[in-house]
Design an enzyme around this catalytic site. Structure first.
Site, PDB file in Angstrom:
ATOM      1  N   SER A   1       0.869  -1.162   0.000  1.00 14.89           N
ATOM      2  CA  SER A   1       0.000   0.000   0.000  1.00 14.89           C
ATOM      3  C   SER A   1       0.913   1.220   0.000  1.00 14.89           C
ATOM      4  O   SER A   1       1.769   1.361   0.885  1.00 14.89           O
ATOM      5  CB  SER A   1      -0.888  -0.017   1.251  1.00 14.89           C
ATOM      6  OG  SER A   1      -1.806   1.045   1.202  1.00 14.89           O
ATOM      7  N   GLU A   2       0.774   2.093  -0.998  1.00 16.88           N
ATOM      8  CA  GLU A   2       1.825   3.087  -1.235  1.00 16.88           C
ATOM      9  C   GLU A   2       1.941   4.170  -0.158  1.00 16.88           C
ATOM     10  O   GLU A   2       2.869   4.954  -0.178  1.00 16.88           O
ATOM     11  CB  GLU A   2       1.677   3.707  -2.636  1.00 16.88           C
ATOM     12  CG  GLU A   2       0.410   4.495  -2.893  1.00 16.88           C
ATOM     13  CD  GLU A   2      -0.659   3.651  -3.574  1.00 16.88           C
ATOM     14  OE1 GLU A   2      -0.659   2.412  -3.390  1.00 16.88           O
ATOM     15  OE2 GLU A   2      -1.511   4.247  -4.265  1.00 16.88           O
TER      16      GLU A   2
END
Lengths: 233, 227
Positions: free
Chosen positions: B52-53
């Site tokens: 998840s960035e």
């Protein structure tokens, strides 16, 4: 303040010297890990004409969204500005200038700004509106654009735990842009949930050394959740 | 191009087909929407780590009510959990992983894709100006990208074009597109039809693909069981 002790005792003191038309780099992702009390202090001070670099611009009534109410922000540098009706109306009417910047490029611009690197090449944004007017160069057959570093007069950020020297630990995904934002500000102001005595943090577990931190304050946080999503047992 | 197609894949089926691209030991970044649904179809004997960035590798399911932690969200700002073996890091480190090509597979949505491998997914001038978030970094950094989208708009206009009309998210970076009608690769400036949605004919796909489409002999129907 004495020696390396970075602790200040009021939010007024924490943001002393912040003036109209300055550039502020802010940590946080959505409403997660945002310096919510420092934002409220900027609202209280009424500082205007600000350029703010932050991944998002808060939502209506929370986070940086609070600074839109009295039109304190002149320019916003962000990767995603949805979920904010007031922002949209000020952007559409031209009152608020917006520089949409890819998320990774924004993080790297802050990192570079704090690390003494004036610009860097990245493939992100090549051939898109983000790359327009920027220097292009080819390395090993791939195209890159030149992106310039970001620096602020101030940075405002939130960490979890600190010692009095400003050595910081972050918690879970509330870390996000905070470490880079802190390094990119001439005066870096950090609010935390807990301040411990020097020596209580294991030096190996410090996420960001206190050298980057100028002012430290303990706050209490609402930690509003944007999208509360649960599963049933 | 007003062909009426009612037989395409559901969102769940698109997600199921995406999951067939996962391999054991893959680090995967899934965009918001249909791509995220693909986690429901990871086979139980396979290990896939979700990136998840906003700074999390090893994203788990949504939390139980009592587990909700405002300091633990995904890139869509939803509360999430972490799996055993997860790690946490800054946004700069997160995009170092993405830009540096360390993520094995990226799945994201789009408004338009063209047969030059260009993608438009973040802005409709005058209508939708929310920003690109991490999408520009993801398409520029990843080698292995699947775009999931509907093949045509509700009024039957193709979204698979010879040239994108909307502002680009990335140039020449898309090689594989999965729509509700077809799985296509992009090779040498052409869409190449690889699989059809069950019950959808090659002619129907052809009629709704504005960019040049190559049909390499027999095009099999998609299957939803892992081989």
């Amino acid at each position: 303040m004495a020696g390396f002790d970075k602790v200040v005792n009021s939010y007024e003191e924490a943001l002393a010297g912040l003036e109209d038309n300055m550039t502020v780099i802010a940590g946080g992702f959505g409403l997660c890990g945002i310096p919510e009390n420092l934002i409220k202090e900027i609202k209280r001070k009424g500082t205007k004409g600000l350029t703010i670099a932050s991944n998002n611009a808060g939502v209506d009534g929370a986070g940086l969204g609070l600074l839109l109410v009295d039109k304190q922000i002149k320019k916003m540098i962000a990767s995603y500005v949805g979920e904010n009706a007031l922002f949209e109306s000020q952007m559409m009417s031209g009152e608020l200038e917006v520089e949409l910047t890819p998320q990774g490029t924004l993080a790297e611009k802050m990192r570079a700004g704090g690390a003494g690197i004036p610009a860097f090449y990245t493939a992100t944004g090549y051939g898109t509106p983000v790359g327009e007017g920027k220097e292009e160069r080819e390395f090993n057959g791939r195209h890159y654009i030149l992106e310039e570093a970001l620096q602020g007069d101030f940075s405002i950020a939130k960490a979890w735990k600190a010692d009095r020297f400003g050595n910081l630990m972050f918690r879970k995904t509330a870390r996000n842009f905070n470490p880079m934002a802190i390094t990119a500000g001439k005066i870096a102001v950090v609010e935390v949930e807990e301040i411990v005595e020097v020596g209580e943090l294991d030096p190996d577990e410090i996420h960001l050394p206190g050298i980057y931190v100028n002012r430290l304050i303990k706050g209490s946080f609402e930690k509003r959740i944007e999208q509360r999503t649960v599963r049933s047992a | 191009m007003a062909t009426n197609v009612t037989t395409g894949l559901t969102r769940e089926q698109i997600a199921q087909r995406v999951a067939q691209e996962f391999q054991d030991g893959y680090y995967v970044n899934l965009g918001i929407g249909i791509p995220t649904l693909a986690v429901n179809y990871i086979p139980s004997d396979m290990q896939v780590m979700l990136q998840s960035e906003n700074g999390l590798l090893g994203m788990g399911p949504f939390p139980l009510d009592e587990e909700v932690d405002p300091d633990l969200i995904n890139a869509g700002k939803q509360t999430v959990t972490m799996v055993t073996g997860a790690s946490l890091f800054s946004s700069a480190d997160s995009f170092a992983m993405i830009r540096g090509g360390h993520v094995d597979l990226t799945v994201l949505g789009a408004f338009e894709v063209d047969c030059q491998g260009n993608i438009a997914s973040y802005m409709i001038p005058g209508k939708l100006i929310k920003g690109m978030g991490g999408a520009m970094d993801l398409v520029a950094g990843a080698d292995n990208i699947i775009v999931t989208m509907t093949h045509a708009s509700k009024d039957g206009q193709s979204k698979l074009l010879s040239e994108c009309t909307l502002p680009l998210t990335g140039k020449g970076c898309i090689k594989r597109v999965l729509t509700d009608l077809a799985l296509m690769d992009i090779e040498d400036g052409k869409f190449v039809l690889r699989e059809r949605a069950p019950g959808v004919s090659v002619d129907e796909i052809k009629a709704l693909t504005a960019g040049e489409l190559v049909i390499p002999g027999d095009v099999p129907e998609m299957t939803f069981n892992r081989p």
